[in-house]
Design an enzyme around this catalytic site. Structure first.
Site, PDB file in Angstrom:
ATOM      1  N   ASP A  14      -9.451 -40.427  26.394  1.00 44.11           N
ATOM      2  CA  ASP A  14      -8.021 -40.663  26.172  1.00 44.11           C
ATOM      3  C   ASP A  14      -7.889 -41.905  25.290  1.00 44.11           C
ATOM      4  OD1 ASP A  14      -5.193 -40.579  26.487  1.00 44.11           O
ATOM      5  OD2 ASP A  14      -5.295 -41.973  28.163  1.00 44.11           O
ATOM      6  N   SER A  15      -6.684 -42.139  24.806  1.00 41.84           N
ATOM      7  CA  SER A  15      -6.414 -43.370  24.060  1.00 41.84           C
ATOM      8  C   SER A  15      -6.652 -44.598  24.932  1.00 41.84           C
ATOM      9  CB  SER A  15      -4.965 -43.383  23.596  1.00 41.84           C
ATOM     10  OG  SER A  15      -4.111 -43.445  24.723  1.00 41.84           O
ATOM     11  N   TYR A  46      -1.901 -44.789  21.081  1.00 42.31           N
ATOM     12  CA  TYR A  46      -2.008 -43.936  19.902  1.00 42.31           C
ATOM     13  C   TYR A  46      -0.629 -43.418  19.467  1.00 42.31           C
ATOM     14  CZ  TYR A  46      -7.141 -43.081  20.427  1.00 42.31           C
ATOM     15  OH  TYR A  46      -8.499 -43.167  20.494  1.00 42.31           O
ATOM     16  N   GLY A  47       0.316 -43.433  20.412  1.00 42.05           N
ATOM     17  CA  GLY A  47       1.573 -42.685  20.243  1.00 42.05           C
ATOM     18  C   GLY A  47       2.365 -43.005  18.992  1.00 42.05           C
ATOM     19  N   CYS A  77      -5.552 -36.296  26.722  1.00 43.04           N
ATOM     20  CA  CYS A  77      -4.512 -37.006  25.970  1.00 43.04           C
ATOM     21  C   CYS A  77      -3.675 -35.975  25.220  1.00 43.04           C
ATOM     22  CB  CYS A  77      -5.185 -37.967  24.988  1.00 43.04           C
ATOM     23  SG  CYS A  77      -4.012 -38.895  23.982  1.00 43.04           S
ATOM     24  N   ASN A  78      -2.395 -35.928  25.540  1.00 44.68           N
ATOM     25  CA  ASN A  78      -1.499 -34.984  24.854  1.00 44.68           C
ATOM     26  C   ASN A  78      -1.395 -35.318  23.373  1.00 44.68           C
ATOM     27  OD1 ASN A  78       0.157 -33.432  27.195  1.00 44.68           O
ATOM     28  ND2 ASN A  78      -0.371 -35.504  27.840  1.00 44.68           N
ATOM     29  N   THR A  79      -1.384 -36.619  23.063  1.00 48.48           N
ATOM     30  CA  THR A  79      -1.190 -37.051  21.679  1.00 48.48           C
ATOM     31  C   THR A  79      -2.370 -36.613  20.810  1.00 48.48           C
ATOM     32  OG1 THR A  79      -0.003 -38.944  22.563  1.00 48.48           O
ATOM     33  CG2 THR A  79      -0.624 -39.055  20.260  1.00 48.48           C
ATOM     34  N   CYS A 187       2.543 -37.213  28.986  1.00 44.69           N
ATOM     35  CA  CYS A 187       1.562 -38.223  28.569  1.00 44.69           C
ATOM     36  C   CYS A 187       0.774 -38.580  29.822  1.00 44.69           C
ATOM     37  CB  CYS A 187       2.282 -39.444  28.016  1.00 44.69           C
ATOM     38  SG  CYS A 187       1.207 -40.889  27.817  1.00 44.69           S
ATOM     39  N   THR A 188      -0.557 -38.588  29.705  1.00 42.18           N
ATOM     40  CA  THR A 188      -1.370 -38.748  30.914  1.00 42.18           C
ATOM     41  C   THR A 188      -1.192 -40.134  31.550  1.00 42.18           C
ATOM     42  OG1 THR A 188      -3.259 -39.270  29.471  1.00 42.18           O
ATOM     43  CG2 THR A 188      -3.084 -37.025  30.301  1.00 42.18           C
ATOM     44  N   HIS A 189      -0.805 -41.128  30.752  1.00 38.69           N
ATOM     45  CA  HIS A 189      -0.542 -42.456  31.342  1.00 38.69           C
ATOM     46  C   HIS A 189       0.598 -42.384  32.363  1.00 38.69           C
ATOM     47  CE1 HIS A 189      -2.915 -44.045  27.978  1.00 38.69           C
ATOM     48  NE2 HIS A 189      -2.912 -45.215  28.584  1.00 38.69           N
TER      49      HIS A 189
HETATM   50  N1  DGL Z   1      -2.356 -40.719  27.393  1.00 43.74           N
HETATM   51  C1  DGL Z   1      -1.896 -40.422  26.053  1.00 43.74           C
HETATM   52  C2  DGL Z   1      -1.172 -39.078  26.029  1.00 43.74           C
HETATM   53  O1  DGL Z   1      -1.335 -38.274  26.913  1.00 43.74           O
HETATM   54  C3  DGL Z   1      -1.119 -41.594  25.562  1.00 43.74           C
HETATM   55  C4  DGL Z   1      -1.149 -41.736  24.092  1.00 43.74           C
HETATM   56  C5  DGL Z   1      -0.909 -43.147  23.595  1.00 43.74           C
HETATM   57  O2  DGL Z   1      -1.834 -43.928  23.639  1.00 43.74           O
HETATM   58  O3  DGL Z   1       0.201 -43.415  23.126  1.00 43.74           O
HETATM   59  O4  DGL Z   1      -0.450 -38.773  25.108  1.00 43.74           O
END
Ligand code: DGL
Length: 266
Positions: A14-15, A46-47, A77-79, A187-189
């Site tokens: 993930d990011s 990353y968003g 990570c969805n992004t 978003c997984t966060h």
């Molecule tokens: N956990 C990432 C997601 O699912 C977050 C991306 C980010 O770092 O902005 O999109």
């Protein structure tokens, strides 16, 4: 000594630390598997980054995991998924399981006909999400809400602070006012903010995410490729981060729920 293919680890990245929420689901489903997790926290979030940057990071991390001998990769990570998944799949020699916001199950579940989706700007701007909305938005109104600042709060493990709460109130209130009875955590966060989100939305609003679905898809893919672990003892977890290591160790230990070692990425 050569590791038998079934006992090779699964790479998850993930990011940052958000994908640990997916790793927790994977650990529940697959207790015997060895898991290697990469948090690119030194480059999170990353968003709001350009797609080229996200693609480069995803490529680097995938190469790192492949060099360590993983048998499958989970993009937690969805992004990264919406920006880079086609390119990664074009060259990656092992199966990749990726994720997208749970818009489909949410639109099947809403009774008010209004669904709110919380995600990063990159995710919400992607054609993949537009496609999901077009396909499932006939029956439901899908409201997309980007949430700048939330990833940083989770990276700092500020899961219940006043700042986190006021950011969430700002993002969620318009969705509730528009009648949303289902909120998608895209978003997984944000899964680490589920408790406080639950307090804000109350008991009559469903909160949906994709972590368990990703873990189930991983189980299915390992079975399909006949690479499921055959051992009976518990698998290990290895953690890698691009953030300063002491900080990464504290954050990852807090979110994983027990003290862990963290290695430098690269
Ligand atoms: N956990 C990432 C997601 O699912 C977050 C991306 C980010 O770092 O902005 O999109």
């Amino acid at each position: 000594m050569r590791i038998p293919p079934n006992e090779a680890p699964i790479g998850v990245f993930d990011s940052g630390v958000g994908g640990l929420s997916v790793l927790l689901s994977i650990r529940r489903e697959l207790p015997a598997e060895h898991l290697s997790y990469v948090a690119d926290s030194g480059n999170a979030p990353y968003g709001d980054r350009h797609a080229a940057f996200i693609e480069d990071r995803a490529t680097e991390i995938t190469k790192f995991l492949l060099a360590s001998g993983v048998k499958a990769i989970v993009v937690a990570c969805n992004t990264v998924t919406v920006v880079a998944i086609e390119k990664l799949r074009a060259w990656c020699p092992v199966p990749i399981v990726a994720m997208e916001p749970a818009i489909r199950p949410a639109s099947g579940r809403t009774r008010s006909g209004v669904v709110g989706v919380l995600a990063t700007s990159q995710t919400l701007a992607s054609p993949n999400v537009a496609r999901l909305c077009a396909r499932y938005g006939n029956d439901a109104q899908i409201l997309l809400q980007s949430c700048p600042g939330l990833v940083e709060q989770v990276e700092r493990t500020e899961l219940t602070s006043d700042t986190t709460r006021s950011l969430l109130l700002r993002y969620i209130s318009p969705l509730l006012e528009a009648g949303a009875d289902t909120i998608v955590l895209g978003c997984t966060h944000y899964l680490f903010l589920r408790q406080i989100i639950g307090e804000i939305v109350g008991p009559n609003v469903a909160i949906i995410d994709s972590a368990d679905a990703v873990a189930c898809e991983l189980v299915r893919r390992l079975g399909f490729h006949r690479t499921t672990s055959l051992q009976s003892q518990a698998g290990y977890e290895r953690f890698f981060s691009s953030a300063p290591l002491e900080q990464a160790r504290t954050t990852i230990s807090a979110l994983w729920g027990r003290p862990v070692m963290v290695h430098a990425l690269g």
